[in-house]
Design an enzyme around this catalytic site. Structure first.
Site, PDB file in Angstrom:
ATOM      1  N   ASP A 143      -3.687   7.860  -0.683  1.00 39.35           N
ATOM      2  CA  ASP A 143      -4.792   8.334  -1.427  1.00 39.35           C
ATOM      3  C   ASP A 143      -4.752   7.805  -2.796  1.00 39.35           C
ATOM      4  O   ASP A 143      -5.802   7.316  -3.505  1.00 39.35           O
ATOM      5  CB  ASP A 143      -4.825   9.792  -1.522  1.00 39.35           C
ATOM      6  CG  ASP A 143      -5.180  10.638  -0.240  1.00 39.35           C
ATOM      7  OD1 ASP A 143      -5.941   9.936   0.762  1.00 39.35           O
ATOM      8  OD2 ASP A 143      -4.598  11.538   0.063  1.00 39.35           O
ATOM      9  N   GLY A 144      -3.603   7.724  -3.406  1.00 39.59           N
ATOM     10  CA  GLY A 144      -3.365   7.147  -4.779  1.00 39.59           C
ATOM     11  C   GLY A 144      -3.647   5.724  -4.987  1.00 39.59           C
ATOM     12  O   GLY A 144      -4.326   5.194  -6.003  1.00 39.59           O
TER      13      GLY A 144
ATOM     14  N   ASP B 112      -4.701  27.807 -18.429  1.00 38.60           N
ATOM     15  CA  ASP B 112      -4.064  26.553 -18.267  1.00 38.60           C
ATOM     16  C   ASP B 112      -4.924  25.345 -18.227  1.00 38.60           C
ATOM     17  O   ASP B 112      -4.720  24.190 -18.725  1.00 38.60           O
ATOM     18  CB  ASP B 112      -3.075  26.384 -17.079  1.00 38.60           C
ATOM     19  CG  ASP B 112      -1.787  27.006 -17.314  1.00 38.60           C
ATOM     20  OD1 ASP B 112      -1.739  27.638 -18.351  1.00 38.60           O
ATOM     21  OD2 ASP B 112      -0.967  26.937 -16.411  1.00 38.60           O
TER      22      ASP B 112
HETATM   23  N1  LIG Z   1      -1.014  20.553  -8.222  1.00 35.11           N
HETATM   24  C1  LIG Z   1      -1.542  19.414  -7.681  1.00 35.11           C
HETATM   25  O1  LIG Z   1      -2.030  19.648  -6.414  1.00 35.11           O
HETATM   26  C2  LIG Z   1      -1.719  18.226  -8.197  1.00 35.11           C
HETATM   27  C3  LIG Z   1      -1.286  18.041  -9.758  1.00 35.11           C
HETATM   28  C4  LIG Z   1      -1.540  16.693 -10.386  1.00 35.11           C
HETATM   29  C5  LIG Z   1      -2.362  15.734  -9.656  1.00 35.11           C
HETATM   30  N2  LIG Z   1      -2.762  16.038  -8.399  1.00 35.11           N
HETATM   31  C6  LIG Z   1      -3.522  15.096  -7.456  1.00 35.11           C
HETATM   32  O2  LIG Z   1      -2.889  13.930  -7.610  1.00 35.11           O
HETATM   33  C7  LIG Z   1      -4.144  12.862  -7.712  1.00 35.11           C
HETATM   34  C8  LIG Z   1      -3.588  11.798  -8.013  1.00 35.11           C
HETATM   35  O3  LIG Z   1      -3.135  11.093  -7.047  1.00 35.11           O
HETATM   36  P1  LIG Z   1      -1.757  10.013  -6.825  1.00 35.11           P
HETATM   37  O4  LIG Z   1      -1.595   9.762  -5.451  1.00 35.11           O
HETATM   38  O5  LIG Z   1      -2.393   8.927  -7.857  1.00 35.11           O
HETATM   39  O6  LIG Z   1      -0.835  10.843  -7.479  1.00 35.11           O
HETATM   40  P2  LIG Z   1       0.474  11.133  -6.901  1.00 35.11           P
HETATM   41  O7  LIG Z   1       1.407  10.083  -6.576  1.00 35.11           O
HETATM   42  O8  LIG Z   1       1.338  12.353  -7.939  1.00 35.11           O
HETATM   43  O9  LIG Z   1       0.051  12.060  -5.648  1.00 35.11           O
HETATM   44  C9  LIG Z   1      -0.543  13.308  -5.498  1.00 35.11           C
HETATM   45  C10 LIG Z   1      -0.744  13.706  -4.210  1.00 35.11           C
HETATM   46  O10 LIG Z   1      -2.235  13.998  -4.213  1.00 35.11           O
HETATM   47  C11 LIG Z   1      -2.644  13.783  -3.073  1.00 35.11           C
HETATM   48  N3  LIG Z   1      -4.127  13.474  -3.026  1.00 35.11           N
HETATM   49  C12 LIG Z   1      -4.586  12.395  -3.888  1.00 35.11           C
HETATM   50  N4  LIG Z   1      -6.058  12.609  -3.661  1.00 35.11           N
HETATM   51  C13 LIG Z   1      -6.110  13.170  -2.741  1.00 35.11           C
HETATM   52  C14 LIG Z   1      -7.491  13.813  -2.352  1.00 35.11           C
HETATM   53  N5  LIG Z   1      -8.522  13.303  -2.284  1.00 35.11           N
HETATM   54  N6  LIG Z   1      -7.518  14.746  -1.176  1.00 35.11           N
HETATM   55  C15 LIG Z   1      -6.089  15.228  -0.874  1.00 35.11           C
HETATM   56  N7  LIG Z   1      -4.870  14.760  -1.455  1.00 35.11           N
HETATM   57  C16 LIG Z   1      -5.117  13.968  -2.432  1.00 35.11           C
HETATM   58  C17 LIG Z   1      -1.862  12.319  -2.827  1.00 35.11           C
HETATM   59  O11 LIG Z   1      -1.952  11.808  -1.343  1.00 35.11           O
HETATM   60  C18 LIG Z   1      -0.689  12.656  -3.062  1.00 35.11           C
HETATM   61  O12 LIG Z   1      -0.035  13.289  -2.258  1.00 35.11           O
HETATM   62  C19 LIG Z   1      -4.853  13.689  -8.825  1.00 35.11           C
HETATM   63  O13 LIG Z   1      -6.202  13.162  -8.739  1.00 35.11           O
HETATM   64  C20 LIG Z   1      -4.842  14.937  -8.456  1.00 35.11           C
HETATM   65  O14 LIG Z   1      -5.820  15.684  -7.623  1.00 35.11           O
HETATM   66  C21 LIG Z   1      -2.423  17.348  -7.803  1.00 35.11           C
HETATM   67  N1  LIG Z   2      -2.229  -1.379  -6.888  1.00 34.35           N
HETATM   68  C1  LIG Z   2      -1.604  -0.205  -7.716  1.00 34.35           C
HETATM   69  N2  LIG Z   2      -1.203  -0.529  -8.891  1.00 34.35           N
HETATM   70  C2  LIG Z   2      -0.435   0.528  -9.589  1.00 34.35           C
HETATM   71  N3  LIG Z   2      -0.482   1.660  -9.252  1.00 34.35           N
HETATM   72  C3  LIG Z   2      -0.661   1.743  -7.947  1.00 34.35           C
HETATM   73  C4  LIG Z   2      -1.235   1.050  -7.205  1.00 34.35           C
HETATM   74  N4  LIG Z   2      -1.457   1.537  -6.034  1.00 34.35           N
HETATM   75  C5  LIG Z   2      -1.241   3.015  -6.293  1.00 34.35           C
HETATM   76  N5  LIG Z   2      -0.802   3.117  -7.357  1.00 34.35           N
HETATM   77  C6  LIG Z   2      -0.108   4.303  -7.917  1.00 34.35           C
HETATM   78  O1  LIG Z   2       1.081   4.613  -7.009  1.00 34.35           O
HETATM   79  C7  LIG Z   2       1.208   6.053  -6.692  1.00 34.35           C
HETATM   80  C8  LIG Z   2       1.428   6.301  -5.552  1.00 34.35           C
HETATM   81  O2  LIG Z   2       0.373   5.887  -4.496  1.00 34.35           O
HETATM   82  P1  LIG Z   2      -0.123   6.238  -3.229  1.00 34.35           P
HETATM   83  O3  LIG Z   2      -0.728   7.690  -3.456  1.00 34.35           O
HETATM   84  O4  LIG Z   2      -1.085   5.469  -2.619  1.00 34.35           O
HETATM   85  O5  LIG Z   2       1.116   6.468  -2.438  1.00 34.35           O
HETATM   86  P2  LIG Z   2       2.170   7.881  -1.994  1.00 34.35           P
HETATM   87  O6  LIG Z   2       2.247   8.459  -3.144  1.00 34.35           O
HETATM   88  O7  LIG Z   2       3.351   7.213  -1.287  1.00 34.35           O
HETATM   89  O8  LIG Z   2       1.221   8.497  -1.025  1.00 34.35           O
HETATM   90  P3  LIG Z   2       1.151   9.879  -0.651  1.00 34.35           P
HETATM   91  O9  LIG Z   2       0.946  10.608  -1.740  1.00 34.35           O
HETATM   92  O10 LIG Z   2       0.273  10.155   0.453  1.00 34.35           O
HETATM   93  O11 LIG Z   2       2.676  10.074  -0.231  1.00 34.35           O
HETATM   94  C9  LIG Z   2      -0.392   6.785  -7.276  1.00 34.35           C
HETATM   95  O12 LIG Z   2       0.087   7.453  -8.455  1.00 34.35           O
HETATM   96  C10 LIG Z   2      -1.094   5.550  -7.582  1.00 34.35           C
HETATM   97  O13 LIG Z   2      -2.087   5.802  -8.514  1.00 34.35           O
END
Ligand SMILES: NC(=O)c1ccc[n+]([C@@H]2O[C@H](COP(=O)([O-])OP(=O)(O)OC[C@H]3O[C@@H](n4cnc5c(N)ncnc54)[C@H](O)[C@@H]3O)[C@@H](O)[C@H]2O)c1
Ligand SMILES: Nc1ncnc2c1ncn2[C@@H]1O[C@H](COP(=O)(O)OP(=O)(O)OP(=O)(O)O)[C@@H](O)[C@H]1O
Length: 529
Positions: free
Chosen positions: A293-294, A402
């Site tokens: 999703d990130g 918070d």
């Molecule tokens: N306590 C928490 O649950 C918490 C804390 C900080 C950030 N987040 C979420 O992480 C997001 C950023 O994601 P990232 O992947 O860049 O960071 P990240 O790599 O720290 O991943 C955060 C997790 O949130 C999940 N996630 C992201 N978007 C989602 C969605 N729309 N629905 C369900 N799960 C989702 C990702 O799959 C990942 O597992 C933020 O937008 C925020 O929503 C969650």
């Molecule tokens: N093209 C990109 N360039 C820089 N950062 C990226 C890019 N794609 C993803 N990221 C960053 O890498 C992090 C992890 O990405 P992503 O959530 O896609 O993978 P993941 O953490 O392995 O997935 P999941 O959370 O489902 O396990 C996120 O914080 C996202 O913002």
């Protein structure tokens, strides 16, 4: 007979027409009685000449016979009339049903017996006439007038409905947001014709995308530092070029990776500066993401305006926005490039920080678009946040805890969910207002409509500053007096569906969160008897 008629008209629209004066048995018994009298007279005739009493009796019987004939004729007339009324009633009923299909009768009131009033016909007899010709219009208008007269004319019924034919006051609905005239879209959803407000359409439906010309250019975003993603990206780029003849853009990092594999990746295009990517939008037909999703959030954040449709392949642990399996990328991309495809239209929030100390326009900070949420929290401060929240200038509450999450419905399964917010289907338009660890027992999360603007302000007397982050990134400090203003952006993100929007959403909460997973209770044990 007239009572049949009155009963029939009194119960117009609801009465049982067949029970009213049209019993064929009554008619045949009258005819039989008349025939019996005639036979009696024929048999008695030879005696009439000799007996005055018999003559008198014979005259009386003739009178009775005449009366019976008249009665039978009258009955037949009544039956014919009833049949005619029945025909008109059925004609009107079918017209009403037609009207009901076109527009539910919101404005029609019922009389004491629950019968529908005739206002809906009164307001548009001409429409019937135009649709069905003059004679039908005439008969419908007569039915209306007849009904109204029989129902008691001018008097007002206790429920406030005037039985007399009258026109409803016409009105207009208009939609506006801070003076903008953006009626067009809403008018297609809600009709207010002839004083009846009806839902003409759903605001959000399953959307299908059909290509009118073939896609030519794709851009691929990949999760960094992942071997499996790197391997797949090499394979996919080659396939897109060699089998589909597409132009391919990748990030500068990925271009370097591809070139390190082979110099044949020369054709792949890239950009130098991230600001250039927003200029790419008019050239790019499709975005592909390889990651979780990130990576979808990352790709969306690259477009500060309109975003091309995104095809997200799942290469992470969770995948709420990534329904496609990377192993089947060829079949999937074939189908997407051919179309039509179902898409989920995901709203974004546009966030704007207003600094108290900013005195000039040039000091205004750029808008940031988020697909998940914007979070205002206490950061490293150990004090409670003190955030004053307003919705369209109405005071909402003061968040002491918070922090606060302002989330899209797509983001409802992310941080907002963890903070106790509801999970909302991504195509529901709205803004989730979810507190983070509020220091009060009664602070429940809210869901606000999509047209509002939310303002979160750090009061001048706040003990500490607050911190804003956008989709979990780009933290900025909010000092006392600063505010964050947030509303739905005009540029949603469309993501391709594996099946369709609702199916994909439910699959993601089942597979991703194991939502409501519980062992099924066995059938043996106590039961209701
Ligand atoms: N306590 C928490 O649950 C918490 C804390 C900080 C950030 N987040 C979420 O992480 C997001 C950023 O994601 P990232 O992947 O860049 O960071 P990240 O790599 O720290 O991943 C955060 C997790 O949130 C999940 N996630 C992201 N978007 C989602 C969605 N729309 N629905 C369900 N799960 C989702 C990702 O799959 C990942 O597992 C933020 O937008 C925020 O929503 C969650
Ligand atoms: N093209 C990109 N360039 C820089 N950062 C990226 C890019 N794609 C993803 N990221 C960053 O890498 C992090 C992890 O990405 P992503 O959530 O896609 O993978 P993941 O953490 O392995 O997935 P999941 O959370 O489902 O396990 C996120 O914080 C996202 O913002």
């Amino acid at each position: 007979m007239s009572s049949y008629k009155l009963n029939y008209t009194d119960s117009f629209g609801n009465g049982d027409v067949n029970s009213l004066g049209s019993n064929p048995e009554n008619g045949s018994s009258l005819a039989q009685s008349e025939k019996a009298v005639e036979e009696l007279l024929t048999q008695q005739t030879p005696m009439l000449a000799t007996d005055d009493h018999l003559i008198e009796f014979s005259e009386a019987l003739r009178t009775v016979a005449k009366a019976l004939r008249g009665s039978a004729e009258g009955k037949a007339l009544a039956q014919a009339e009833a049949a005619e009324w029945k025909r008109r009633y059925e004609l009107e009923r079918s017209k009403n049903q037609e009207l009901l299909h076109k527009a539910p009768l919101n404005g029609v009131c019922a009389d004491e017996s629950g019968n529908k009033g005739m206002d809906h016909l009164a307001k548009s007899p001409r429409r019937h006439g135009q649709e069905n010709g003059k004679s039908e219009r005439y008969s419908l208008e007569r039915i209306c007038s007849h009904d109204v007269l029989q129902d008691g004319g001018e008097s007002n019924s206790p429920n406030g409905c005037n039985n007399k034919l009258k026109r409803k006051a016409s009105f207009k609905l208009s939609w506006g947001c801070k003076g903008q005239a953006n009626d067009q879209h809403k008018k297609e959803i809600v009709s207010f014709e002839s004083g009846n407000i009806t839902t003409a359409d759903r605001s959000s439906k399953q959307i299908s995308l059909t290509w009118e010309t073939n896609p030519q250019t794709v851009i691929i975003f990949t999760k960094p530092n992942s071997t499996s993603v790197r391997v797949l990206s090499v394979e996919m780029v080659r396939w897109l070029r060699e089998h589909k003849g597409l132009n391919v853009y990748v990030e500068p990092r990925v271009k370097a990776e591809l070139l390190s594999e082979s110099s044949s990746f020369d054709f792949v295009q890239t950009w130098e500066d991230d600001r250039e990517i927003s200029l790419l939008h008019p050239k790019v037909d499709l975005v592909i993401t390889l990651g979780g999703d990130g990576t979808v959030l990352w790709a969306a954040s690259m477009f500060k305006g309109p975003v091309p449709p995104i095809v997200p392949f799942s290469m992470g642990s969770l995948g709420f926005m990534t329904p496609f399996h990377s192993e089947q990328y060829r079949d999937c991309l074939e189908a997407v490039l051919k179309g039509p495809i179902s898409i989920t239209l995901r709203h974004r929030l546009q966030c704007h920080i207003i600094r108290d100390k900013a005195r000039h326009d040039y000091e205004t900070e750029e808008n940031t678009l988020v697909l998940n949420e914007v979070t205002i929290d206490r950061g490293i401060s150990s004090y409670l946040t003190n955030l004053e929240c307003y919705c369209d200038n109405s005071f909402v509450t003061c968040v002491q805890g918070d922090g606060l999450i302002l989330s899209t419905t797509s983001g409802s399964t992310a941080y907002s969910l963890a903070a106790g917010g509801s999970m909302v289907h991504p195509q529901v338009p709205g803004i989730l207002f979810t507190p983070i660890c509020p220091h009060s027992l009664s602070f429940r999360p809210l869901i606000l409509p999509d047209h509002v603007t939310v303002r979160v302000q750090v009061p001048f007397n706040s003990r500490s500053s607050a911190w804003v982050s956008f989709d979990g990134k780009g933290r900025k400090q909010l000092e006392a007096g600063d505010a964050l203003v947030c509303s739905i952006a005009p540029w949603p993100v469309s993501t391709a569906c594996q099946v369709e929007s609702t199916h994909d959403f439910l699959r993601s909460i089942h597979d991703g969160l194991h939502w409501n997973l519980r062992k099924t209770q066995s059938s043996d044990g106590p039961r209701d008897t």
